[in-house]
Write a protein that holds these residues in place. Structure first.
Motif, PDB file in Angstrom:
ATOM      1  N   ALA A 137       7.206  -4.089 -23.519  1.00 46.13           N
ATOM      2  CA  ALA A 137       8.172  -5.186 -23.597  1.00 46.13           C
ATOM      3  C   ALA A 137       7.522  -6.559 -23.437  1.00 46.13           C
ATOM      4  O   ALA A 137       8.185  -7.583 -23.588  1.00 46.13           O
ATOM      5  CB  ALA A 137       9.247  -5.000 -22.519  1.00 46.13           C
ATOM      6  N   GLY A 138       6.206  -6.588 -23.116  1.00 45.43           N
ATOM      7  CA  GLY A 138       5.519  -7.864 -22.923  1.00 45.43           C
ATOM      8  C   GLY A 138       5.614  -8.398 -21.508  1.00 45.43           C
ATOM      9  O   GLY A 138       5.456  -9.606 -21.279  1.00 45.43           O
ATOM     10  N   MET A 139       5.865  -7.518 -20.535  1.00 38.30           N
ATOM     11  CA  MET A 139       6.016  -7.936 -19.138  1.00 38.30           C
ATOM     12  C   MET A 139       4.782  -7.575 -18.314  1.00 38.30           C
ATOM     13  O   MET A 139       3.998  -6.706 -18.690  1.00 38.30           O
ATOM     14  CB  MET A 139       7.249  -7.273 -18.511  1.00 38.30           C
ATOM     15  N   ILE A 140       4.627  -8.252 -17.180  1.00 41.35           N
ATOM     16  CA  ILE A 140       3.592  -7.915 -16.201  1.00 41.35           C
ATOM     17  C   ILE A 140       4.112  -6.765 -15.353  1.00 41.35           C
ATOM     18  O   ILE A 140       5.226  -6.820 -14.832  1.00 41.35           O
ATOM     19  CB  ILE A 140       3.262  -9.130 -15.313  1.00 41.35           C
ATOM     20  N   SER A 141       3.311  -5.722 -15.204  1.00 36.92           N
ATOM     21  CA  SER A 141       3.701  -4.562 -14.408  1.00 36.92           C
ATOM     22  C   SER A 141       3.103  -4.677 -13.011  1.00 36.92           C
ATOM     23  O   SER A 141       1.895  -4.571 -12.823  1.00 36.92           O
ATOM     24  CB  SER A 141       3.223  -3.267 -15.064  1.00 36.92           C
ATOM     25  N   GLN A 142       3.983  -4.918 -12.039  1.00 36.16           N
ATOM     26  CA  GLN A 142       3.565  -4.950 -10.638  1.00 36.16           C
ATOM     27  C   GLN A 142       4.122  -3.696  -9.969  1.00 36.16           C
ATOM     28  O   GLN A 142       5.338  -3.500  -9.929  1.00 36.16           O
ATOM     29  CB  GLN A 142       4.096  -6.203  -9.945  1.00 36.16           C
ATOM     30  N   CYS A 143       3.253  -2.850  -9.457  1.00 36.98           N
ATOM     31  CA  CYS A 143       3.681  -1.580  -8.865  1.00 36.98           C
ATOM     32  C   CYS A 143       3.577  -1.633  -7.345  1.00 36.98           C
ATOM     33  O   CYS A 143       2.653  -2.230  -6.794  1.00 36.98           O
ATOM     34  CB  CYS A 143       2.837  -0.425  -9.404  1.00 36.98           C
ATOM     35  N   CYS A 144       4.535  -0.978  -6.704  1.00 32.60           N
ATOM     36  CA  CYS A 144       4.674  -1.082  -5.248  1.00 32.60           C
ATOM     37  C   CYS A 144       4.134   0.123  -4.500  1.00 32.60           C
ATOM     38  O   CYS A 144       4.273   1.265  -4.946  1.00 32.60           O
ATOM     39  CB  CYS A 144       6.149  -1.217  -4.881  1.00 32.60           C
ATOM     40  N   LEU A 145       3.585  -0.179  -3.332  1.00 34.74           N
ATOM     41  CA  LEU A 145       3.379   0.819  -2.298  1.00 34.74           C
ATOM     42  C   LEU A 145       4.474   0.571  -1.266  1.00 34.74           C
ATOM     43  O   LEU A 145       4.492  -0.486  -0.616  1.00 34.74           O
ATOM     44  CB  LEU A 145       2.009   0.661  -1.634  1.00 34.74           C
ATOM     45  N   CYS A 146       5.421   1.486  -1.128  1.00 37.47           N
ATOM     46  CA  CYS A 146       6.502   1.310  -0.154  1.00 37.47           C
ATOM     47  C   CYS A 146       5.983   1.696   1.221  1.00 37.47           C
ATOM     48  O   CYS A 146       5.612   2.847   1.463  1.00 37.47           O
ATOM     49  CB  CYS A 146       7.705   2.165  -0.536  1.00 37.47           C
ATOM     50  N   ILE A 147       5.962   0.721   2.107  1.00 40.98           N
ATOM     51  CA  ILE A 147       5.330   0.902   3.421  1.00 40.98           C
ATOM     52  C   ILE A 147       6.325   1.451   4.435  1.00 40.98           C
ATOM     53  O   ILE A 147       7.439   0.934   4.582  1.00 40.98           O
ATOM     54  CB  ILE A 147       4.773  -0.442   3.933  1.00 40.98           C
ATOM     55  N   PHE A 186      -3.035  -2.259  10.243  1.00 42.77           N
ATOM     56  CA  PHE A 186      -2.837  -1.179   9.271  1.00 42.77           C
ATOM     57  C   PHE A 186      -2.694  -1.753   7.861  1.00 42.77           C
ATOM     58  O   PHE A 186      -3.337  -1.300   6.903  1.00 42.77           O
ATOM     59  CB  PHE A 186      -1.588  -0.402   9.693  1.00 42.77           C
ATOM     60  N   LEU A 187      -1.868  -2.787   7.709  1.00 45.47           N
ATOM     61  CA  LEU A 187      -1.653  -3.410   6.402  1.00 45.47           C
ATOM     62  C   LEU A 187      -2.908  -4.107   5.897  1.00 45.47           C
ATOM     63  O   LEU A 187      -3.225  -4.055   4.693  1.00 45.47           O
ATOM     64  CB  LEU A 187      -0.495  -4.405   6.489  1.00 45.47           C
ATOM     65  N   GLY A 188      -3.622  -4.760   6.788  1.00 50.14           N
ATOM     66  CA  GLY A 188      -4.870  -5.420   6.396  1.00 50.14           C
ATOM     67  C   GLY A 188      -5.868  -4.417   5.845  1.00 50.14           C
ATOM     68  O   GLY A 188      -6.565  -4.697   4.858  1.00 50.14           O
ATOM     69  N   LYS A 189      -5.947  -3.243   6.445  1.00 49.68           N
ATOM     70  CA  LYS A 189      -6.857  -2.206   5.951  1.00 49.68           C
ATOM     71  C   LYS A 189      -6.453  -1.736   4.561  1.00 49.68           C
ATOM     72  O   LYS A 189      -7.317  -1.465   3.714  1.00 49.68           O
ATOM     73  CB  LYS A 189      -6.864  -1.019   6.922  1.00 49.68           C
ATOM     74  N   ILE A 190      -5.163  -1.641   4.307  1.00 54.45           N
ATOM     75  CA  ILE A 190      -4.698  -1.222   2.979  1.00 54.45           C
ATOM     76  C   ILE A 190      -5.089  -2.259   1.925  1.00 54.45           C
ATOM     77  O   ILE A 190      -5.624  -1.917   0.859  1.00 54.45           O
ATOM     78  CB  ILE A 190      -3.167  -1.001   2.985  1.00 54.45           C
ATOM     79  N   VAL A 191      -4.843  -3.540   2.211  1.00 55.98           N
ATOM     80  CA  VAL A 191      -5.173  -4.599   1.240  1.00 55.98           C
ATOM     81  C   VAL A 191      -6.677  -4.639   0.979  1.00 55.98           C
ATOM     82  O   VAL A 191      -7.118  -4.699  -0.177  1.00 55.98           O
ATOM     83  CB  VAL A 191      -4.655  -5.968   1.741  1.00 55.98           C
ATOM     84  N   ALA A 192      -7.464  -4.581   2.032  1.00 58.18           N
ATOM     85  CA  ALA A 192      -8.922  -4.606   1.857  1.00 58.18           C
ATOM     86  C   ALA A 192      -9.385  -3.405   1.054  1.00 58.18           C
ATOM     87  O   ALA A 192     -10.282  -3.518   0.188  1.00 58.18           O
ATOM     88  CB  ALA A 192      -9.598  -4.627   3.228  1.00 58.18           C
TER      89      ALA A 192
END
Length: 617
Positions: A137-147, A186-192
């Motif tokens: 469709a021409g969109m940016i796909s942003q996918c989630c990790l539900c925390i 915990f979240l910082g480790k996931i992002v890194a």
């Protein structure tokens, strides 16, 4: 060189996290220029999920709202993003693949740039198709990790999920901390860890209520996060999001490059938000949702759901106390019910496999817990009422659960003859667009620009029909008048039902509004001269089929089902109608075999517990 962090205003979620509704399109268009003038937002969340359904509940066209609302942001280069529930699209129940594909085509044509796709089970099989649909469709796909926070949801669990999504071609990752219970380190480790897999844009979404999120924002930004979702006063903090002023100041002090805020414009937006609340939206906002509450660390319920939770509690508390009054038992307070609910969520959640507490599964777990509390307070057994959509989650039809089911749940499924499913969830929901095209042609309805009306009907059939008939707007306007009258006690005699006339696009509707406990025989219901208004069938002979809870009555929940008619023969256990409550369709089954002699309410009508829905002889 300073690391730059950009801000996204989650304007849609700000409202949903506070109450039941978001502003009308005229209000959205009014506030957009001032949001732009603030000068600090790279992105704005404009629509998705509840936004579409809320407009239908208003009796308004959500397609018109999306087009008008996204337009001013596009004109100045601010990206717009929306929430997509993967297998569930924009609703609470699964969606056929052809409807999901059309969804992306329609929303991109209407002006949405980024789709934020999440699955409450974190099942990548439900998310990955949306990556392709977005790109087509021409969109940016942003996918989630539900925390969420459980023995199963570890850093390794989330990094493995992120790698699968990145390998499948997603453009961005969202750390969706929908309940704000992700611990900061915990979240910082996931992002890194994600940045080591691939230097992909990462956006952090968090709610403030449990109290972690300012520390979490700082940790994820130190680990490499690129975008942070923020709210603003008077709808920040509480069950909502951190205010942009505080986040900007914190990150600026920490050495990050951040945009400056035009405070004159900030105050304009703030004033308009308050104006919208004073108009009618504040009637649906509980003051409790404006406060932080560390009790939420335990049940982990998401901020977006807490907006409607307090309204649900008011309704169900009334039901419980009616029962207690009849049985000479002490009445329950709202605080007592809230604590019982939180305790029951903590009991239910691990036993149904640790689904992430995000739409729709947060509602499923909360609804199941609340039904357990209600049933047990009325002397019945736990698990005595489980909606079919909740069963679909339990049985694996919506995706793979993160953890094992409790033996008591497995035994109940077997006792009811229910079978478990391990294959691709989408296989359970065949294409339906051709059927909706045929139905629209038979009704003489246009498919709309870019097939947007076809999409809306296929995505929200019952709500769309109520919108087209004018019933949705009549019911909404009547509810607003009722709430205003209750708030301004003395302006209306609240001891007797009131007959109001509301105007819907030139069509007058007479609506009976009741306050408190009244005799149903005194109520006239909603009457309209519109040709699409359906009259209830006259009461016949037979045994009553009663509503087990308060909600809205529907004969069917989608186009695959054929509505029961007077004269139809039904067998014990057959689904004969639904009561939609707390965003879930609860199947009502025949308690005995026989012939339907009366359908006592109209589809879309509000019903109370123990109201007669049908008669069977």
């Amino acid at each position: 060189m300073e690391k730059e962090v950009k801000f996204s205003l989650v304007f849609r979620d700000m409202w949903q996290s506070a109450g039941k509704y978001v502003p009308r399109v005229d209000q959205l268009v009014k506030v957009a220029p001032a949001i732009i003038e603030m000068g600090c937002f790279a992105r704005v969340e404009t629509n998705g999920g509840g936004f579409e359904q809320v407009n239908l509940l208003f009796g308004e066209n959500p397609n018109n709202a999306v087009r008008q609302w996204t337009k001013p942001f596009h004109e100045v280069g601010i990206q717009t993003h929306m929430l997509d529930r993967a297998l569930n699209g924009l609703r609470m129940s699964p969606v056929p693949a052809d409807v999901r594909k059309l969804f992306y085509k329609v929303k991109h044509a209407q002006g949405t740039d980024i789709t934020r796709t999440f699955c409450g089970l974190n099942d990548v099989r439900n998310i990955i198709p949306s990556i392709g649909y977005a790109h087509d469709a021409g969109m940016i796909s942003q996918c989630c990790l539900c925390i969420t926070y459980s023995p199963i949801h570890t850093v390794e669990y989330y990094l493995n999920m992120a790698k699968q999504l990145i390998d499948a071609g997603c453009d961005e990752i969202c750390i969706k901390d929908m309940a704000g219970i992700g611990r900061p380190v915990f979240l910082g480790k996931i992002v890194a860890g994600i940045k080591k897999i691939k230097d992909i844009p990462i956006q952090y979404h968090s709610h403030a209520a449990p109290g972690f999120n300012m520390a979490s924002i700082l940790e994820v930004c130190k680990a490499g996060c690129d975008y942070v979702d923020v709210g603003m006063d008077p709808l920040s903090w509480g069950t909502g999001h951190a205010d942009v002023i505080a986040v900007q100041a914190m990150l600026k002090d920490a050495g990050f490059k951040v945009a400056e805020i035009n405070m004159t414009a900030y105050m304009k937006v703030r004033s308009m938000i308050q104006e919208f609340m004073d108009d009618f939206l504040g009637l649906y906002i509980s003051l409790r949702n404006r406060m932080m509450n560390s009790l939420l660390v335990g049940p982990g319920l998401p901020g977006g759901m807490m907006g409607s939770l307090m309204a649900d509690l008011e309704t169900n508390l009334e039901s419980i106390n009616k029962y207690k009054a009849k049985h000479n038992q002490p009445l329950m307070s709202q605080d007592e019910l809230l604590i019982k609910l939180f305790d029951e969520v903590s009991y239910v959640w691990p036993r149904v496999g640790y689904p992430c507490l995000v739409t729709p599964f947060s509602q499923y777990v909360k609804n199941l817990a609340l039904m357990n509390v209600i049933q047990m307070e009325k002397g019945k057994e736990r698990w005595s009422m489980i909606a079919d959509d909740i069963w679909d989650m339990i049985l694996g039809k919506a995706g793979k659960l993160a953890g094992p089911l409790a033996p008591e749940i497995i035994e109940k499924a077997k006792a009811e003859g229910r079978t478990f499913f391990n294959d691709n969830p989408q296989d359970n929901y065949p294409d339906q667009l051709d059927k909706y095209r045929q139905m629209m042609q038979e009704k003489g309805w246009e498919f709309g620009q870019d097939d947007e009306e076809l999409f809306e009907y296929a995505m929200h059939p019952a709500q769309y029909e109520a919108y087209r008939s004018g019933k949705a707007k009549a019911d909404f306007l009547a509810d607003v008048e009722k709430r205003r009258a209750e708030k301004n006690a003395g302006g209306m005699n609240t001891k007797e039902p009131q007959v109001l006339t509301v105007d819907v696009n030139g069509q007058p509707y007479r609506v009976t509004v009741a306050f408190g406990e009244v005799d149903p025989a005194k109520l006239g219901g909603t009457q309209a001269a519109a040709p699409t208004a359906q009259a209830a069938a006259p009461a016949g002979e037979g045994k009553d089929i009663l509503s087990p809870l308060e909600g809205k009555f529907f004969l069917v929940k989608n186009a695959q089902e054929t509505p029961v008619k007077v004269g139809d023969k039904v067998n014990k256990g057959d689904v004969i109608c639904y009561v939609e409550a707390m965003k879930t369709y609860n199947a009502i089954r025949a308690e005995f075999s026989g012939t339907v002699t009366a359908i006592c309410v109209n589809s879309g009508d509000a019903v109370s517990e123990d109201d007669v829905l049908m008669k069977i002889a």
